[in-house]
Design an enzyme around this catalytic site. Structure first.
Site, PDB file in Angstrom:
ATOM      1  N   LEU A  72      12.084   4.091  14.387  1.00  0.00           N
ATOM      2  CA  LEU A  72      13.297   4.529  13.694  1.00  0.00           C
ATOM      3  C   LEU A  72      12.924   5.014  12.298  1.00  0.00           C
ATOM      4  O   LEU A  72      12.179   4.337  11.593  1.00  0.00           O
ATOM      5  CB  LEU A  72      14.272   3.343  13.573  1.00  0.00           C
ATOM      6  CG  LEU A  72      15.555   3.606  12.795  1.00  0.00           C
ATOM      7  CD1 LEU A  72      16.486   4.524  13.575  1.00  0.00           C
ATOM      8  CD2 LEU A  72      16.282   2.291  12.495  1.00  0.00           C
ATOM      9  N   GLU A 139      -4.815  -7.974  -0.020  1.00  0.00           N
ATOM     10  CA  GLU A 139      -5.357  -9.335  -0.006  1.00  0.00           C
ATOM     11  C   GLU A 139      -6.252  -9.682  -1.204  1.00  0.00           C
ATOM     12  O   GLU A 139      -5.996 -10.623  -1.953  1.00  0.00           O
ATOM     13  CB  GLU A 139      -6.155  -9.512   1.304  1.00  0.00           C
ATOM     14  CG  GLU A 139      -6.968 -10.785   1.413  1.00  0.00           C
ATOM     15  CD  GLU A 139      -6.100 -12.038   1.495  1.00  0.00           C
ATOM     16  OE1 GLU A 139      -5.127 -12.016   2.258  1.00  0.00           O
ATOM     17  OE2 GLU A 139      -6.397 -13.023   0.806  1.00  0.00           O
ATOM     18  N   ASP A 168      -2.521 -12.595   1.852  1.00  0.00           N
ATOM     19  CA  ASP A 168      -1.624 -11.996   2.849  1.00  0.00           C
ATOM     20  C   ASP A 168      -0.953 -13.064   3.710  1.00  0.00           C
ATOM     21  O   ASP A 168       0.249 -13.288   3.650  1.00  0.00           O
ATOM     22  CB  ASP A 168      -2.416 -11.055   3.762  1.00  0.00           C
ATOM     23  CG  ASP A 168      -2.660  -9.703   3.107  1.00  0.00           C
ATOM     24  OD1 ASP A 168      -1.944  -9.366   2.148  1.00  0.00           O
ATOM     25  OD2 ASP A 168      -3.567  -8.977   3.548  1.00  0.00           O
ATOM     26  N   GLY A 247     -11.154 -36.096  -5.569  1.00  0.00           N
ATOM     27  CA  GLY A 247     -11.841 -37.123  -6.345  1.00  0.00           C
ATOM     28  C   GLY A 247     -13.065 -37.714  -5.653  1.00  0.00           C
ATOM     29  O   GLY A 247     -13.775 -38.537  -6.225  1.00  0.00           O
TER      30      GLY A 247
HETATM   31  C1  LIG Z   1       0.587  -2.862   1.422  1.00  0.00           C
HETATM   32  C2  LIG Z   1       0.824  -1.678   0.520  1.00  0.00           C
HETATM   33  C3  LIG Z   1      -0.238  -1.654  -0.598  1.00  0.00           C
HETATM   34  C4  LIG Z   1       0.704  -0.405   1.355  1.00  0.00           C
HETATM   35  O1  LIG Z   1       1.020   0.707   0.575  1.00  0.00           O
HETATM   36  P1  LIG Z   1       1.313   2.124   1.263  1.00  0.00           P
HETATM   37  O2  LIG Z   1       0.485   2.283   2.504  1.00  0.00           O
HETATM   38  O3  LIG Z   1       1.154   3.161   0.216  1.00  0.00           O
HETATM   39  O4  LIG Z   1       2.811   2.002   1.802  1.00  0.00           O
HETATM   40  P2  LIG Z   1       4.144   1.805   0.946  1.00  0.00           P
HETATM   41  O5  LIG Z   1       4.655   0.453   1.168  1.00  0.00           O
HETATM   42  O6  LIG Z   1       3.981   2.265  -0.463  1.00  0.00           O
HETATM   43  O7  LIG Z   1       5.149   2.895   1.504  1.00  0.00           O
HETATM   44  C5  LIG Z   1       5.524   3.040   2.714  1.00  0.00           C
HETATM   45  C6  LIG Z   1       6.290   4.365   2.771  1.00  0.00           C
HETATM   46  O8  LIG Z   1       6.553   4.554   4.139  1.00  0.00           O
HETATM   47  C7  LIG Z   1       7.915   4.714   4.309  1.00  0.00           C
HETATM   48  N1  LIG Z   1       8.312   4.122   5.582  1.00  0.00           N
HETATM   49  C8  LIG Z   1       8.087   2.879   6.033  1.00  0.00           C
HETATM   50  N2  LIG Z   1       8.634   2.712   7.234  1.00  0.00           N
HETATM   51  C9  LIG Z   1       9.211   3.875   7.560  1.00  0.00           C
HETATM   52  C10 LIG Z   1       9.930   4.315   8.683  1.00  0.00           C
HETATM   53  N3  LIG Z   1      10.170   3.518   9.701  1.00  0.00           N
HETATM   54  N4  LIG Z   1      10.382   5.592   8.677  1.00  0.00           N
HETATM   55  C11 LIG Z   1      10.153   6.406   7.633  1.00  0.00           C
HETATM   56  N5  LIG Z   1       9.479   6.042   6.534  1.00  0.00           N
HETATM   57  C12 LIG Z   1       9.018   4.789   6.508  1.00  0.00           C
HETATM   58  C13 LIG Z   1       8.564   3.988   3.160  1.00  0.00           C
HETATM   59  O9  LIG Z   1       9.876   4.424   2.961  1.00  0.00           O
HETATM   60  C14 LIG Z   1       7.623   4.327   2.037  1.00  0.00           C
HETATM   61  O10 LIG Z   1       7.927   5.620   1.542  1.00  0.00           O
HETATM   62  P3  LIG Z   1       8.295   5.929  -0.010  1.00  0.00           P
HETATM   63  O11 LIG Z   1       7.178   5.395  -0.830  1.00  0.00           O
HETATM   64  O12 LIG Z   1       8.368   7.424  -0.053  1.00  0.00           O
HETATM   65  O13 LIG Z   1       9.548   5.271  -0.340  1.00  0.00           O
HETATM   66  C15 LIG Z   1       2.260  -1.756  -0.092  1.00  0.00           C
HETATM   67  O14 LIG Z   1       3.177  -1.660   0.959  1.00  0.00           O
HETATM   68  C16 LIG Z   1       2.511  -3.025  -0.878  1.00  0.00           C
HETATM   69  O15 LIG Z   1       2.035  -3.184  -2.007  1.00  0.00           O
HETATM   70  N6  LIG Z   1       3.285  -3.949  -0.300  1.00  0.00           N
HETATM   71  C17 LIG Z   1       3.700  -5.162  -0.962  1.00  0.00           C
HETATM   72  C18 LIG Z   1       2.594  -6.169  -1.046  1.00  0.00           C
HETATM   73  C19 LIG Z   1       1.999  -6.502   0.296  1.00  0.00           C
HETATM   74  O16 LIG Z   1       2.658  -6.950   1.192  1.00  0.00           O
HETATM   75  N7  LIG Z   1       0.690  -6.311   0.373  1.00  0.00           N
HETATM   76  C20 LIG Z   1      -0.097  -6.848   1.459  1.00  0.00           C
HETATM   77  C21 LIG Z   1      -0.092  -6.055   2.660  1.00  0.00           C
HETATM   78  S1  LIG Z   1      -0.959  -6.947   3.863  1.00  0.00           S
END
Ligand SMILES: CC(C)(COP(=O)(O)OP(=O)(O)OC[C@H]1O[C@@H](n2cnc3c(N)ncnc32)[C@H](O)[C@@H]1OP(=O)(O)O)[C@@H](O)C(=O)NCCC(=O)NCCS
Length: 415
Positions: A72, A139, A168, A247
């Site tokens: 979705l 992580e 994580d 300890g």
């Molecule tokens: C893990 C992380 C670094 C990955 O970063 P990333 O790959 O750049 O992914 P993001 O989370 O920034 O972004 C995902 C994008 O996909 C989009 N997306 C996700 N699911 C979607 C879907 N079903 N349909 C359309 N778009 C979608 C989001 O809207 C977002 O877009 P936007 O930035 O334009 O708003 C980041 O998500 C994060 O810091 N998360 C929080 C901390 C965390 O959980 N980290 C550990 C992960 S194990």
């Protein structure tokens, strides 16, 4: 008996590891976890570290058991409407995107509350409010910023990250506790609430004993650390090699075969109450009469020498034999077990902690089952879903969409 979380429905907007760990636990307990993934792509981990071409990776399959997958895109017109219906139909929304991603999809917390005042909205982020709140975090960044790396490693060597995914998976487990608390609270209040867990905070919580030591350091050297009495302490808690965090002194010592087997070691804790048994087992009854050795205070300044002596004995024995000898003497100890040994361990298979699962595309694989055992609510492990495997089923049966509406959404690329 039914499953513990039967009847709870989770809108799972998680990816990679921290969020999926959380929703996998909820799914093991019987919640209906609907994982929403981007059409055509899905959770990035489906394709990461693949061992078999074009088949969902173990990274994905081992973090997404017992879930249903729907594709979705909430950023399309039809997708936005479907997402709103999902919010209305679910009890908990879990997400771990970069800060603001769900808002940018058109669903700030205020809108979610309007759609479903009972909704619990749970998030993992790298940092809590403060200078780093907008940062993306993985992580090892959390391990470094949460105090784990600065306190892990050999003395006077570089900081080390641990293989345990405390940033994580550790944060995902914390988030489960928050969600369950909010679900219980909703029983009384009738209202949902925000649940937030920052990876830095979760790691720091797991490093609690090191903040304890930071404060003890102000009152003198940390006597159980290997730096005592000959090394120097600075103004921050140092790395302590394999010293025990409690300890009772402990260390890793070599066992028979260490020259060729990288895991032929055992951790031995020289708990004061069991010291006499340990000394006798290794043929050092003389220690028990000797004021140089027969009290914890006498041993404390020369723990390195004591463990050298213990090692002379353990090196003559297989690590499992050392454990068999020391366990009846109440000496806490544990062999260093490799992943190979754990994968083959019969008792872990029998307890359901290591489970073999069948997957339609990859065949059989091993995963870690639910480590939390409930006496009346069994948790079985089901394979992870294929991308979008349950899209039609969920749109029809959970949201009540008809075939025409589903076809229209598909045409728009919304699903
Ligand atoms: C893990 C992380 C670094 C990955 O970063 P990333 O790959 O750049 O992914 P993001 O989370 O920034 O972004 C995902 C994008 O996909 C989009 N997306 C996700 N699911 C979607 C879907 N079903 N349909 C359309 N778009 C979608 C989001 O809207 C977002 O877009 P936007 O930035 O334009 O708003 C980041 O998500 C994060 O810091 N998360 C929080 C901390 C965390 O959980 N980290 C550990 C992960 S194990």
């Amino acid at each position: 008996m039914g499953k513990a979380l039967e009847g709870v429905r989770i809108l799972d907007m998680t990816h990679v590891q921290s969020g999926p760990t959380c929703t996998q636990i909820l799914a093991w307990f019987g919640a209906d976890v609907i994982k929403v993934e981007r059409p055509g792509a899905g959770d990035a981990t489906r394709g990461q570290l693949r061992d078999i071409p074009d088949v969902d990776s173990l990274y994905f399959t081992m973090l997404n058991a017992n879930k249903r997958s729907v594709t979705l895109n909430p950023k399309t017109e039809a997708g936005n409407k479907i997402f709103a219906k999902l919010i209305e139909a679910c009890d908990v929304l879990v997400e771990n995107f970069a800060p603001g991603a769900i808002d940018r999809m058109g669903f700030p917390w205020e809108k979610i509350q309007e759609l479903n005042p009972r909704m619990i909205y749970a998030s993992v982020k790298g940092f809590g409010p403060g200078p780093f709140e907008d940062c993306k975090v993985y992580e090892n960044v959390a391990q470094c910023t949460g105090g784990a790396a600065s306190t892990t490693g050999e003395i006077d060597r570089v900081p080390i990250v641990t293989g345990a995914q405390i940033g994580d998976s550790g944060t995902g487990i914390h988030l489960v506790a928050g969600i369950l608390a909010a679900l219980l609270h909703r029983e009384k209040s009738g209202k949902g609430q925000r649940v937030e867990c920052a990876m830095q905070d979760a790691v720091l919580n797991l490093c609690r004993v090191k903040l304890r030591d930071q404060q003890r350091l102000a009152h003198g050297p940390l006597k159980e650390y290997p730096q005592y009495p000959n090394g120097k302490f600075g103004d921050a808690v140092p790395r302590a090699g394999n010293a025990s965090g409690g300890g009772q002194p402990g260390w890793i010592v070599k066992c028979k075969g260490w020259e060729t087997d990288p895991d032929a070691y055992i951790y031995v804790i020289t708990q004061a109450a069991a010291f006499a048994g340990l000394a006798k087992a290794m043929g050092r009854e003389d220690w028990l009469e000797d004021p140089e050795w027969n009290t914890p205070a006498a041993r404390l300044p020369k723990l390195d020498k004591m463990f050298d002596e213990i090692e002379k004995w353990t090196m003559t024995k297989d690590k499992r034999d050392v454990m068999s000898i020391l366990n009846p003497l109440n000496v806490p100890c544990g062999p260093i077990l490799s992943m190979k040994e754990l994968a083959e361990e019969e008792s872990l298979r029998e307890s359901g902690t290591i489970v073999e699962v069948d997957h339609p595309e990859r065949g059989k694989y091993l995963t870690v089952g639910n480590p939390i055992k409930l006496s009346d609510s069994p948790a079985d492990v089901q394979r992870s879903p294929l991308l979008g495997e349950h899209t039609d089923e969920i749109l029809k049966n959970v949201l009540g969409l008809d075939d025409n509406e589903i076809a229209a959404a598909r045409e728009q690329g919304a699903i």
